[in-house]
Write a protein that holds these residues in place. Structure first.
Motif, PDB file in Angstrom:
ATOM      1  N   ALA A  85       3.435  23.840 -44.153  1.00 28.10           N
ATOM      2  CA  ALA A  85       4.430  24.171 -43.161  1.00 28.10           C
ATOM      3  C   ALA A  85       3.705  24.589 -41.905  1.00 28.10           C
ATOM      4  CB  ALA A  85       5.181  25.174 -43.632  1.00 28.10           C
ATOM      5  N   CYS A  86       2.645  25.277 -41.900  1.00 28.27           N
ATOM      6  CA  CYS A  86       1.950  25.634 -40.565  1.00 28.27           C
ATOM      7  C   CYS A  86       1.523  24.473 -39.984  1.00 28.27           C
ATOM      8  CB  CYS A  86       0.710  26.551 -41.008  1.00 28.27           C
ATOM      9  SG  CYS A  86      -0.233  26.757 -39.751  1.00 28.27           S
ATOM     10  N   CYS A  87       0.817  23.462 -40.792  1.00 31.36           N
ATOM     11  CA  CYS A  87       0.373  22.325 -39.965  1.00 31.36           C
ATOM     12  C   CYS A  87       1.358  21.473 -39.400  1.00 31.36           C
ATOM     13  CB  CYS A  87      -0.528  21.606 -41.180  1.00 31.36           C
ATOM     14  SG  CYS A  87      -2.114  22.447 -41.525  1.00 31.36           S
ATOM     15  N   GLY A  88       2.495  21.533 -40.177  1.00 25.32           N
ATOM     16  CA  GLY A  88       3.636  20.842 -39.587  1.00 25.32           C
ATOM     17  C   GLY A  88       4.018  21.368 -38.286  1.00 25.32           C
ATOM     18  N   GLY A  89       4.050  22.658 -38.362  1.00 28.48           N
ATOM     19  CA  GLY A  89       4.305  23.421 -37.056  1.00 28.48           C
ATOM     20  C   GLY A  89       3.267  22.927 -35.901  1.00 28.48           C
ATOM     21  N   VAL A  90       2.151  22.864 -36.331  1.00 26.56           N
ATOM     22  CA  VAL A  90       1.077  22.661 -35.279  1.00 26.56           C
ATOM     23  C   VAL A  90       1.190  21.152 -34.525  1.00 26.56           C
ATOM     24  CG1 VAL A  90      -1.461  22.230 -34.898  1.00 26.56           C
ATOM     25  CG2 VAL A  90      -0.692  24.130 -36.126  1.00 26.56           C
ATOM     26  N   LYS A  91       1.590  20.409 -35.733  1.00 29.21           N
ATOM     27  CA  LYS A  91       2.038  18.859 -35.250  1.00 29.21           C
ATOM     28  C   LYS A  91       3.099  18.949 -34.276  1.00 29.21           C
ATOM     29  CE  LYS A  91      -0.183  16.857 -39.096  1.00 29.21           C
ATOM     30  NZ  LYS A  91      -0.167  16.471 -40.540  1.00 29.21           N
ATOM     31  N   ALA A  92       4.244  19.883 -34.855  1.00 35.00           N
ATOM     32  CA  ALA A  92       5.455  19.722 -33.814  1.00 35.00           C
ATOM     33  C   ALA A  92       5.204  20.278 -32.632  1.00 35.00           C
ATOM     34  CB  ALA A  92       6.356  20.837 -34.670  1.00 35.00           C
ATOM     35  N   VAL A  93       4.136  21.262 -32.205  1.00 35.55           N
ATOM     36  CA  VAL A  93       3.739  21.565 -31.010  1.00 35.55           C
ATOM     37  C   VAL A  93       3.223  20.558 -30.084  1.00 35.55           C
ATOM     38  CG1 VAL A  93       2.333  23.296 -29.609  1.00 35.55           C
ATOM     39  CG2 VAL A  93       3.999  24.289 -31.621  1.00 35.55           C
ATOM     40  N   LYS A  94       1.987  19.955 -30.815  1.00 38.06           N
ATOM     41  CA  LYS A  94       1.449  18.815 -30.102  1.00 38.06           C
ATOM     42  C   LYS A  94       2.654  17.854 -29.707  1.00 38.06           C
ATOM     43  CE  LYS A  94      -1.735  15.077 -30.838  1.00 38.06           C
ATOM     44  NZ  LYS A  94      -2.323  15.153 -29.628  1.00 38.06           N
ATOM     45  N   GLY A  95       3.651  17.549 -30.570  1.00 38.17           N
ATOM     46  CA  GLY A  95       4.604  16.491 -29.881  1.00 38.17           C
ATOM     47  C   GLY A  95       5.559  17.079 -28.970  1.00 38.17           C
ATOM     48  N   MET A  96       5.741  18.335 -28.711  1.00 34.79           N
ATOM     49  CA  MET A  96       6.404  19.018 -27.853  1.00 34.79           C
ATOM     50  C   MET A  96       5.556  18.982 -26.531  1.00 34.79           C
ATOM     51  SD  MET A  96       7.605  22.660 -29.189  1.00 34.79           S
ATOM     52  CE  MET A  96       7.880  22.780 -31.044  1.00 34.79           C
ATOM     53  N   ALA A  97       4.376  18.849 -26.450  1.00 28.84           N
ATOM     54  CA  ALA A  97       3.446  18.928 -25.297  1.00 28.84           C
ATOM     55  C   ALA A  97       2.972  17.652 -24.946  1.00 28.84           C
ATOM     56  CB  ALA A  97       2.254  19.814 -25.735  1.00 28.84           C
TER      57      ALA A  97
END
Length: 116
Positions: free
Chosen positions: A51-63
């Protein structure tokens, strides 16, 4: 009748602001994405969860744009400063441990205005 139409337009305007695609990144979005990482970042577990890594990927996608990267950076920096027990080495290694190439550092001291 005119009041009803005006109310409908007002509601539609508010909805468009809330769900505007491609809009600016908010700290709420970034914080929500990275909440599952807190136990790793504070040293309570040895590796980040899926879930953490999914969140990191989500932040990358936002940026995606420079402005988005700087906004994400500011949000991450503010969040990092809220946790006195945040481990800097864990924060710096998080993207690598999740297999993500990040343009946004997870750090308390980064100058977000220098991010391109």
């Amino acid at each position: 009748m005119k009041g009803g139409i005006a109310a409908v337009f007002a509601i539609l305007a508010i909805i468009s602001l809330v769900v505007q695609p491609g809009g600016a990144v908010t700290c709420g979005q970034v914080d929500a994405a990275l909440v599952p990482c807190i136990s790793y970042l504070t040293g309570h577990v040895d590796s980040p969860s899926a879930a953490c890594c999914g969140g990191v990927k989500a932040v990358k996608g936002m940026a995606e744009t420079t402005a988005d990267k700087r906004a994400c950076c500011s949000c991450v920096k503010a969040a990092a400063n809220r946790y006195a027990d945040l481990k800097d080495d864990a924060a710096q290694s998080l993207p690598t441990k999740c297999g993500v190439q990040m343009d946004v550092p997870i750090s308390r001291s980064v100058d977000c205005d220098k991010i391109n």
